[in-house]
Design a protein around this motif. Structure first.
Motif, PDB file in Angstrom:
ATOM      1  N   ARG A  95       6.106  -8.587   3.520  1.00 39.03           N
ATOM      2  CA  ARG A  95       6.920  -9.528   2.754  1.00 39.03           C
ATOM      3  C   ARG A  95       8.390  -9.121   2.693  1.00 39.03           C
ATOM      4  N   LEU A  96       8.703  -7.917   3.132  1.00 36.87           N
ATOM      5  CA  LEU A  96      10.079  -7.433   3.031  1.00 36.87           C
ATOM      6  C   LEU A  96      10.945  -7.977   4.156  1.00 36.87           C
ATOM      7  N   ASP A  97      12.174  -8.225   3.839  1.00 41.58           N
ATOM      8  CA  ASP A  97      13.133  -8.702   4.828  1.00 41.58           C
ATOM      9  C   ASP A  97      13.358  -7.612   5.875  1.00 41.58           C
ATOM     10  N   PRO A  98      13.368  -7.965   7.158  1.00 44.29           N
ATOM     11  CA  PRO A  98      13.595  -6.969   8.213  1.00 44.29           C
ATOM     12  C   PRO A  98      14.897  -6.184   8.043  1.00 44.29           C
ATOM     13  N   ALA A  99      15.902  -6.788   7.421  1.00 34.61           N
ATOM     14  CA  ALA A  99      17.170  -6.088   7.210  1.00 34.61           C
ATOM     15  C   ALA A  99      16.988  -4.873   6.298  1.00 34.61           C
ATOM     16  N   LEU A 100      16.058  -4.950   5.378  1.00 36.49           N
ATOM     17  CA  LEU A 100      15.794  -3.838   4.475  1.00 36.49           C
ATOM     18  C   LEU A 100      14.991  -2.737   5.166  1.00 36.49           C
ATOM     19  N   LEU A 101      14.170  -3.115   6.141  1.00 37.76           N
ATOM     20  CA  LEU A 101      13.274  -2.176   6.816  1.00 37.76           C
ATOM     21  C   LEU A 101      13.908  -1.410   7.968  1.00 37.76           C
ATOM     22  N   ARG A 102      15.076  -1.818   8.400  1.00 39.66           N
ATOM     23  CA  ARG A 102      15.630  -1.212   9.613  1.00 39.66           C
ATOM     24  C   ARG A 102      15.985   0.258   9.404  1.00 39.66           C
ATOM     25  N   PRO A 103      15.935   1.055  10.499  1.00 41.92           N
ATOM     26  CA  PRO A 103      16.314   2.466  10.410  1.00 41.92           C
ATOM     27  C   PRO A 103      17.740   2.600   9.876  1.00 41.92           C
ATOM     28  N   GLY A 104      17.946   3.589   9.071  1.00 41.38           N
ATOM     29  CA  GLY A 104      19.228   3.765   8.397  1.00 41.38           C
ATOM     30  C   GLY A 104      19.145   3.299   6.962  1.00 41.38           C
ATOM     31  N   ARG A 105      18.303   2.323   6.723  1.00 43.36           N
ATOM     32  CA  ARG A 105      18.050   1.896   5.340  1.00 43.36           C
ATOM     33  C   ARG A 105      16.715   2.467   4.879  1.00 43.36           C
ATOM     34  N   MET A 106      15.721   2.308   5.712  1.00 43.12           N
ATOM     35  CA  MET A 106      14.418   2.929   5.442  1.00 43.12           C
ATOM     36  C   MET A 106      14.072   3.773   6.654  1.00 43.12           C
ATOM     37  N   ASP A 107      14.271   5.054   6.514  1.00 42.62           N
ATOM     38  CA  ASP A 107      14.056   5.960   7.637  1.00 42.62           C
ATOM     39  C   ASP A 107      12.601   6.372   7.797  1.00 42.62           C
ATOM     40  N   MET A 108      11.838   6.320   6.721  1.00 43.64           N
ATOM     41  CA  MET A 108      10.426   6.680   6.795  1.00 43.64           C
ATOM     42  C   MET A 108       9.602   5.598   6.108  1.00 43.64           C
ATOM     43  N   HIS A 109       8.473   5.312   6.695  1.00 43.81           N
ATOM     44  CA  HIS A 109       7.508   4.377   6.118  1.00 43.81           C
ATOM     45  C   HIS A 109       6.211   5.159   5.970  1.00 43.81           C
ATOM     46  N   ILE A 110       5.781   5.370   4.749  1.00 47.87           N
ATOM     47  CA  ILE A 110       4.595   6.181   4.495  1.00 47.87           C
ATOM     48  C   ILE A 110       3.545   5.312   3.833  1.00 47.87           C
ATOM     49  N   PHE A 111       2.391   5.207   4.482  1.00 53.25           N
ATOM     50  CA  PHE A 111       1.281   4.451   3.920  1.00 53.25           C
ATOM     51  C   PHE A 111       0.513   5.361   2.966  1.00 53.25           C
ATOM     52  N   MET A 112       0.355   4.924   1.737  1.00 53.52           N
ATOM     53  CA  MET A 112      -0.366   5.699   0.730  1.00 53.52           C
ATOM     54  C   MET A 112      -1.695   5.000   0.459  1.00 53.52           C
ATOM     55  N   SER A 113      -2.756   5.623   0.911  1.00 53.17           N
ATOM     56  CA  SER A 113      -4.071   5.024   0.724  1.00 53.17           C
ATOM     57  C   SER A 113      -4.746   5.639  -0.491  1.00 53.17           C
ATOM     58  N   PHE A 114      -6.009   5.293  -0.669  1.00 53.29           N
ATOM     59  CA  PHE A 114      -6.779   5.908  -1.742  1.00 53.29           C
ATOM     60  C   PHE A 114      -7.048   7.365  -1.387  1.00 53.29           C
ATOM     61  N   CYS A 115      -7.379   8.113  -2.392  1.00 55.26           N
ATOM     62  CA  CYS A 115      -7.625   9.538  -2.213  1.00 55.26           C
ATOM     63  C   CYS A 115      -8.881   9.752  -1.366  1.00 55.26           C
ATOM     64  N   ASN A 116      -8.846  10.803  -0.569  1.00 54.17           N
ATOM     65  CA  ASN A 116     -10.026  11.221   0.199  1.00 54.17           C
ATOM     66  C   ASN A 116     -10.226  12.711  -0.070  1.00 54.17           C
ATOM     67  N   PRO A 117     -11.332  13.285   0.398  1.00 56.71           N
ATOM     68  CA  PRO A 117     -11.587  14.711   0.116  1.00 56.71           C
ATOM     69  C   PRO A 117     -10.483  15.648   0.583  1.00 56.71           C
ATOM     70  N   TYR A 118      -9.876  15.362   1.718  1.00 54.31           N
ATOM     71  CA  TYR A 118      -8.798  16.214   2.216  1.00 54.31           C
ATOM     72  C   TYR A 118      -7.605  16.196   1.250  1.00 54.31           C
ATOM     73  N   VAL A 119      -7.225  15.004   0.798  1.00 56.96           N
ATOM     74  CA  VAL A 119      -6.094  14.869  -0.126  1.00 56.96           C
ATOM     75  C   VAL A 119      -6.425  15.552  -1.449  1.00 56.96           C
ATOM     76  N   PHE A 120      -7.666  15.366  -1.926  1.00 53.83           N
ATOM     77  CA  PHE A 120      -8.074  16.032  -3.168  1.00 53.83           C
ATOM     78  C   PHE A 120      -7.917  17.543  -3.050  1.00 53.83           C
ATOM     79  N   LYS A 121      -8.394  18.093  -1.937  1.00 55.35           N
ATOM     80  CA  LYS A 121      -8.326  19.543  -1.752  1.00 55.35           C
ATOM     81  C   LYS A 121      -6.862  20.014  -1.757  1.00 55.35           C
ATOM     82  N   GLN A 122      -5.977  19.252  -1.125  1.00 57.23           N
ATOM     83  CA  GLN A 122      -4.559  19.602  -1.108  1.00 57.23           C
ATOM     84  C   GLN A 122      -3.964  19.520  -2.510  1.00 57.23           C
ATOM     85  N   LEU A 123      -4.325  18.485  -3.265  1.00 59.28           N
ATOM     86  CA  LEU A 123      -3.825  18.350  -4.637  1.00 59.28           C
ATOM     87  C   LEU A 123      -4.326  19.496  -5.516  1.00 59.28           C
ATOM     88  N   ALA A 124      -5.586  19.869  -5.359  1.00 56.90           N
ATOM     89  CA  ALA A 124      -6.136  20.980  -6.146  1.00 56.90           C
ATOM     90  C   ALA A 124      -5.402  22.276  -5.816  1.00 56.90           C
TER      91      ALA A 124
END
Length: 186
Positions: A95-124
């Motif tokens: 839904r975001l305008d491509p102008a907002l997503l372009r490199p220089g404005r948004m340099d990283m796009h990180i998908f945050m999913s639900f927790c899994n065992p690996y993420v839990f272990k790292q958080l612990a």
């Protein structure tokens, strides 16, 4: 991230800002070594109608516009102070305008999913310094079974510096979440 970098963190609610000029003023007053978080950007800034020309600082003075936001983060935010990071969150990247997503404005796009065992272990490990505990298997099983966010897990782990208390609290939270989700699915 803020703890690791030793940066201050600021949450900016664009719905409380009346104009592009007010946005610029707020960004200019932010100190260096800071993180600015703008949550749910998809709900706040709508894609621009590119069929008409809009001057970001002359029209739509009663609200923050996409062009006003883009000009603010392109110029003012990056020019003053050192070490500033902007984090935008969204549930609907498409839904975001491509102008907002372009490199220089948004340099990283990180998908945050639900927790899994690996993420839990790292958080612990991050919060309690643990690599293993006798409750790990039970917690991992519940995390695989029910949807829980990393923020929810971290929130439980931060309640105490005592690993036994934190992990037992997380286990209780996960069992209660399972009961709630089972009730809502009936």
């Amino acid at each position: 991230m803020a703890n690791h970098l030793k940066f201050d963190i600021y949450d900016l609610d664009l719905t409380n800002i009346d104009s592009n000029n007010e946005l610029i003023d707020i960004l200019l007053r932010m100190p260096g070594r800071s993180i600015l978080v703008i949550e749910d950007i998809d709900c706040l800034i709508k894609p621009q109608n590119r069929s008409r020309r809009v001057q970001p600082f002359t029209q739509d003075k009663d609200k923050v516009t996409l062009l006003g936001l883009l000009n603010s983060i392109d110029g003012n935010f990056s020019c003053f102070g050192e070490g500033r990071i902007i984090i935008f969150t969204t549930n609907y990247k498409e839904r975001l305008d491509p102008a907002l997503l372009r490199p220089g404005r948004m340099d990283m796009h990180i998908f945050m999913s639900f927790c899994n065992p690996y993420v839990f272990k790292q958080l612990a490990y991050n919060y309690l310094g643990l690599q293993h505990h006798n409750l790990y298997d039970e917690i991992k099983s519940l995390i695989e079974e029910k949807e829980v966010t990393p923020a929810e897990v971290a929130g439980e782990l931060m309640k105490s510096t005592d690993a036994e208390i934190s992990l037992q609290g997380l286990l209780n939270f996960l069992y209660n979440k399972r009961i709630e989700q089972d009730k809502s699915s009936k």
